[in-house]
Write a protein that holds these residues in place. Sequence first.
Motif, PDB file in Angstrom:
ATOM      1  N   ALA A 131       0.821  -1.193   0.000  1.00  0.00           N
ATOM      2  CA  ALA A 131       0.000   0.000   0.000  1.00  0.00           C
ATOM      3  C   ALA A 131       0.862   1.253   0.000  1.00  0.00           C
ATOM      4  N   ILE A 132       1.953   1.252   0.783  1.00  0.00           N
ATOM      5  CA  ILE A 132       2.758   2.484   0.828  1.00  0.00           C
ATOM      6  C   ILE A 132       3.896   2.518  -0.180  1.00  0.00           C
ATOM      7  N   HIS A 133       4.130   1.414  -0.856  1.00  0.00           N
ATOM      8  CA  HIS A 133       5.229   1.388  -1.835  1.00  0.00           C
ATOM      9  C   HIS A 133       5.046   2.393  -2.983  1.00  0.00           C
ATOM     10  N   PRO A 134       3.841   2.451  -3.640  1.00  0.00           N
ATOM     11  CA  PRO A 134       3.719   3.443  -4.718  1.00  0.00           C
ATOM     12  C   PRO A 134       3.891   4.908  -4.287  1.00  0.00           C
ATOM     13  N   PRO A 135       3.257   5.360  -3.206  1.00  0.00           N
ATOM     14  CA  PRO A 135       3.473   6.770  -2.853  1.00  0.00           C
ATOM     15  C   PRO A 135       4.949   7.122  -2.675  1.00  0.00           C
ATOM     16  N   PHE A 136       5.709   6.247  -2.028  1.00  0.00           N
ATOM     17  CA  PHE A 136       7.132   6.527  -1.858  1.00  0.00           C
ATOM     18  C   PHE A 136       7.841   6.579  -3.204  1.00  0.00           C
ATOM     19  N   LEU A 137       7.530   5.607  -4.066  1.00  0.00           N
ATOM     20  CA  LEU A 137       8.147   5.575  -5.383  1.00  0.00           C
ATOM     21  C   LEU A 137       7.867   6.851  -6.148  1.00  0.00           C
ATOM     22  N   TYR A 138       6.601   7.294  -6.092  1.00  0.00           N
ATOM     23  CA  TYR A 138       6.231   8.479  -6.875  1.00  0.00           C
ATOM     24  C   TYR A 138       6.881   9.730  -6.310  1.00  0.00           C
ATOM     25  N   LEU A 139       6.923   9.823  -4.979  1.00  0.00           N
ATOM     26  CA  LEU A 139       7.608  10.968  -4.386  1.00  0.00           C
ATOM     27  C   LEU A 139       9.052  10.981  -4.889  1.00  0.00           C
ATOM     28  N   GLY A 140       9.572   9.813  -5.168  1.00  0.00           N
ATOM     29  CA  GLY A 140      10.912   9.696  -5.729  1.00  0.00           C
ATOM     30  C   GLY A 140      10.949  10.089  -7.184  1.00  0.00           C
ATOM     31  N   TYR A 141      10.394   9.231  -8.035  1.00  0.00           N
ATOM     32  CA  TYR A 141      10.619   9.585  -9.426  1.00  0.00           C
ATOM     33  C   TYR A 141       9.856  10.776  -9.958  1.00  0.00           C
ATOM     34  N   VAL A 142       8.759  11.106  -9.347  1.00  0.00           N
ATOM     35  CA  VAL A 142       8.115  12.340  -9.796  1.00  0.00           C
ATOM     36  C   VAL A 142       8.825  13.541  -9.192  1.00  0.00           C
ATOM     37  N   GLY A 143       9.419  13.344  -8.037  1.00  0.00           N
ATOM     38  CA  GLY A 143      10.231  14.401  -7.440  1.00  0.00           C
ATOM     39  C   GLY A 143      11.343  14.831  -8.371  1.00  0.00           C
ATOM     40  N   PHE A 144      11.818  13.899  -9.178  1.00  0.00           N
ATOM     41  CA  PHE A 144      12.882  14.244 -10.113  1.00  0.00           C
ATOM     42  C   PHE A 144      12.417  15.244 -11.177  1.00  0.00           C
ATOM     43  N   SER A 145      11.122  15.442 -11.275  1.00  0.00           N
ATOM     44  CA  SER A 145      10.623  16.427 -12.242  1.00  0.00           C
ATOM     45  C   SER A 145      11.139  17.814 -11.872  1.00  0.00           C
ATOM     46  N   ILE A 146      11.237  18.070 -10.575  1.00  0.00           N
ATOM     47  CA  ILE A 146      11.676  19.410 -10.181  1.00  0.00           C
ATOM     48  C   ILE A 146      13.158  19.621 -10.478  1.00  0.00           C
ATOM     49  N   ILE A 147      13.967  18.558 -10.408  1.00  0.00           N
ATOM     50  CA  ILE A 147      15.374  18.755 -10.733  1.00  0.00           C
ATOM     51  C   ILE A 147      15.558  18.956 -12.228  1.00  0.00           C
ATOM     52  N   TYR A 148      14.675  18.357 -12.992  1.00  0.00           N
ATOM     53  CA  TYR A 148      14.654  18.615 -14.434  1.00  0.00           C
ATOM     54  C   TYR A 148      14.330  20.088 -14.665  1.00  0.00           C
ATOM     55  N   SER A 149      13.272  20.546 -14.028  1.00  0.00           N
ATOM     56  CA  SER A 149      12.845  21.936 -14.235  1.00  0.00           C
ATOM     57  C   SER A 149      13.917  22.925 -13.810  1.00  0.00           C
ATOM     58  N   ILE A 150      14.542  22.666 -12.680  1.00  0.00           N
ATOM     59  CA  ILE A 150      15.582  23.577 -12.191  1.00  0.00           C
ATOM     60  C   ILE A 150      16.753  23.607 -13.174  1.00  0.00           C
ATOM     61  N   SER A 151      17.187  22.435 -13.612  1.00  0.00           N
ATOM     62  CA  SER A 151      18.339  22.379 -14.516  1.00  0.00           C
ATOM     63  C   SER A 151      18.030  23.017 -15.850  1.00  0.00           C
ATOM     64  N   VAL A 152      16.854  22.731 -16.404  1.00  0.00           N
ATOM     65  CA  VAL A 152      16.522  23.315 -17.706  1.00  0.00           C
ATOM     66  C   VAL A 152      16.370  24.829 -17.592  1.00  0.00           C
ATOM     67  N   ALA A 153      15.802  25.288 -16.478  1.00  0.00           N
ATOM     68  CA  ALA A 153      15.693  26.743 -16.275  1.00  0.00           C
ATOM     69  C   ALA A 153      17.079  27.364 -16.188  1.00  0.00           C
ATOM     70  N   ALA A 154      17.999  26.651 -15.526  1.00  0.00           N
ATOM     71  CA  ALA A 154      19.360  27.171 -15.397  1.00  0.00           C
ATOM     72  C   ALA A 154      20.037  27.290 -16.754  1.00  0.00           C
TER      73      ALA A 154
END
Lengths: 631, 122, 165
Positions: free
Chosen positions: A168-191
């Motif tokens: 039950a808790i495995h997907p939320p953790f996974l998503y916080l992980g790989y979807v969290g990487f969306s922000i590092i994409y955004s930060i890097s591309v903005a840079a």
Amino acid sequence: MISEIGFVFLTLTLVISSFSFAQLIYSHLNLKNFAFNHLKVTNLIFFFTLSSFISLTYSFLISDFSLNVIAQNSNSQLPTIYKFTGVWGNHEGSILLWLLVMTFFGFLFSKNSSATEEFKNNVLKIQNSLCFLVVSFVIFTSNPFEKSFPYPIEGGDLNPLLQDPGLAIHPPFLYLGYVGFSIIYSISVAALSGGVKKYFIKILKPWVFISWIFLTCGIGLGSWWAYYELGWGGFWFWDPVENASLLPWLTASALLHTIVVADKKKIFINWTIILSILTFILSLLGTFLVRSGVLVSVHAFANDPTRGVYILLLLTSISFFGIFKYINKNIQMGRTDISLISREGMISLNNIFMLSLTFTILVGTIYPLFASVLFNSKISVGAPFFNSILMPVMFPFIAGMIIGPYTKWGKDDLILLLNRIKILILCFFIISLLVWYLNYKTPILSIIFIALGCWIIFSSLFEIFQFINKKLRIPKKTFAQVTAHIGIGLLIIGATGSSILKQEKIQFQEVGQSLKIKNFDVEFLGVKKIEGPNYISQMGVFSIKKQGKKIKILRPEKRFYNAGKQVTTEAAIHSSIFGDLYIAIGDVHEDKTKWTTRIWFNPFTIWIWIGVFFLATGGSISFLNSLSRQQ
Amino acid sequence: MIIFIFFMNIILSEAVAIEPNEILKNKELEAQARAIGKELRCLVCQNEDIQNSNADIAKDLRKIVRIKLEKGESKEEIMDFIHSKYGDFVLFSPPLRFDTAGLWLLPISFFILLTFYFFRKR
Amino acid sequence: MKYFFFVFFFFCIFILYEGLQKDPNLVPSNLISKKIPEFSIKSLQGKNFTNVDLENKEVVILNFFASWCPPCKVEHPQLLKLSNIIPVFGIAKKNKKNDLLPWLEELGSPYEVIGMDHNGLQSVNWGVYGLPETFIIQNGLVKYRHVGPIMKRDLEIFKNLTKKK
């Protein structure tokens, strides 16, 4: 009624995020560049998506079968907790969760980053555009608020394998992980668009750490769940979906190391950007592989090739944009040579091996697909291939982990380095002899890896010891690194023991019969029939004794679920630091006096989970450290 | 090196679906059967090997492997036989051929390229 | 250099797209265009059934089935139709005689001979991995394998492939 509101909120998200997306397009087409406050968009879409998610959750909790996704994946007999977790136990709900995490990270970034308003605006322009693309995907192909027709009185069932706390808790953790990487994409591309000083590394850091920590936990949870739930005692199967989650984790781990160097020495900045973009691309690729039906996998959702085309479009557009921006970058970074024997050299080696491992796993996972399209061949690439490439890579990795922390920045000398760690080398020798002495009856490969695991742990502790010896305060970053590396050492020991040193006893066991495994006496007391909330269980009862003393009663089950008519095995486990006693019950023999019982002893398994915990802890120390130094 | 690879095949051995009456009396032959079992794919399952699956085809293949081992056939002979009947798909590690060479060549090339990228003179 | 990356990138995307059109679960037969495997088993009637019985005909259909297999029941009408134009042979996998006879009586039998594969080894000999599977054999060579039940729409394919020259 609530579900209609949920859909309205989702539509609002689409509309509002389209503004950011439109401005992104305009600014690239060099059309009139109007100033736009993307932070406001971020706040709104987070609020709307959250509301939408809450209405979906509410609908699940009340078993509103007018929604197709609930009719297919939920049931009124389900325990309430699984009605709740069932929200993400299906494709549509889980993509909505994806979107929620994406908007959430955007929101957090707008509130908590120490970046300038201008830079934040640029980052969120991109993040909101990503959300726009995903919400379009949800509304047009995977709408969780789609109505069911005809309206059923009772739903299908949530897959019994998913009716479990770990899963039950495995997907939320996974998503916080790989979807969290969306922000590092955004930060890097903005840079990459320029106009930002080199300190964007400091802004990027905490997001890399927090997403990595979540992904580590997510993968660890999945592995732990597979271990206790699937009745096999295995924890990693090189299934394409597992590989898909591992790929961004590996590049993010490489990024963790790179970003530390980038922050301190102002080199590897280009590489940091490349890794940030690549990590998110791999997250998207993983999503594509899992949900499009293009690969055979145990984990795959209900596969739909038309959906696959849309996900491919998402993947293509986001990857293309990131790569395009990188190639046309507006910033110039300095370049320095790197020598092998140096801290930078060691980190380079770490990156080379991690990235090569990532690439190899990617190739192995996708090769059957490519071969079938290009050559019309039908091949399988499975565990034997992946294990055979993992083993050789482990050795240089471990070597790097052990001597890396002792190398100096800039340029170091091999002889001086060895001189610095000569005591350590001596200790390694002693450890190896000790490990061999304690285990000499076991296969040589297990001795080697357990010894190496011990070397890593010892080398890390030695770093701490050196600080204490010189009466210096231990810097937080060293503490973080040491903890994480100890985690890896423990993981290696646990994985080696649990796999190579596994002992097995499979037989027909009579009621009253006792078997010996390791130093346990396992007596089979019989089978009981138990009724659960939505299943009937065949429960085996085993009495576990050690040297005559009763330790525990273990109750493995075979469950027959009413609604979907599926069968699951629930293993019974007795854990200790030396290993797990793991029992599964099979079918009754024809003559009705004996049952198939499967008993395993898996040495050191608990150290795998403890190792993951250490990794997450090390990451957390780095994360907290990066927050306080965000200037 | 060959011994090394042999050992690698012992790693991560699970064998859940094996029934007690399938297990051979001769421990060494049974160990060989397990080693072979890990390399054979259950064709109707999702990515499982024949030892971790309850499917009919998995049971039949497990039986054939053991029958042939007891007859004295070698691992190569047994794998060749099953390969000839079911094609490449049944093998978890594909045979080395022109169309499968990329599986090994691509990673090695990548590794070499990356090493040059990091340690190049700038 | 930049162009190389873009070309490579779109090439990969194209491959992924093409991959979507394929069914990853479909396993092609490794026996196509090869001589049929040698075998010798007992038939339902107790006689011997060997590969020679299939080789001395121009075109023949071999169907792997069982009475306990639901899709086999679904394809039965199509097999009956086909048996009017081509000889159909069957191999019953892990089927007890007492289960098979009433099933055939109820549904009719398109089979000239039914071989009994009690231990499943014969199915492996033919590379069969599920039921039902049907082979078209021409002049002793395996021409085609159909996986799963033969549906009405598949009849055309069968008729085309088995046209007498």
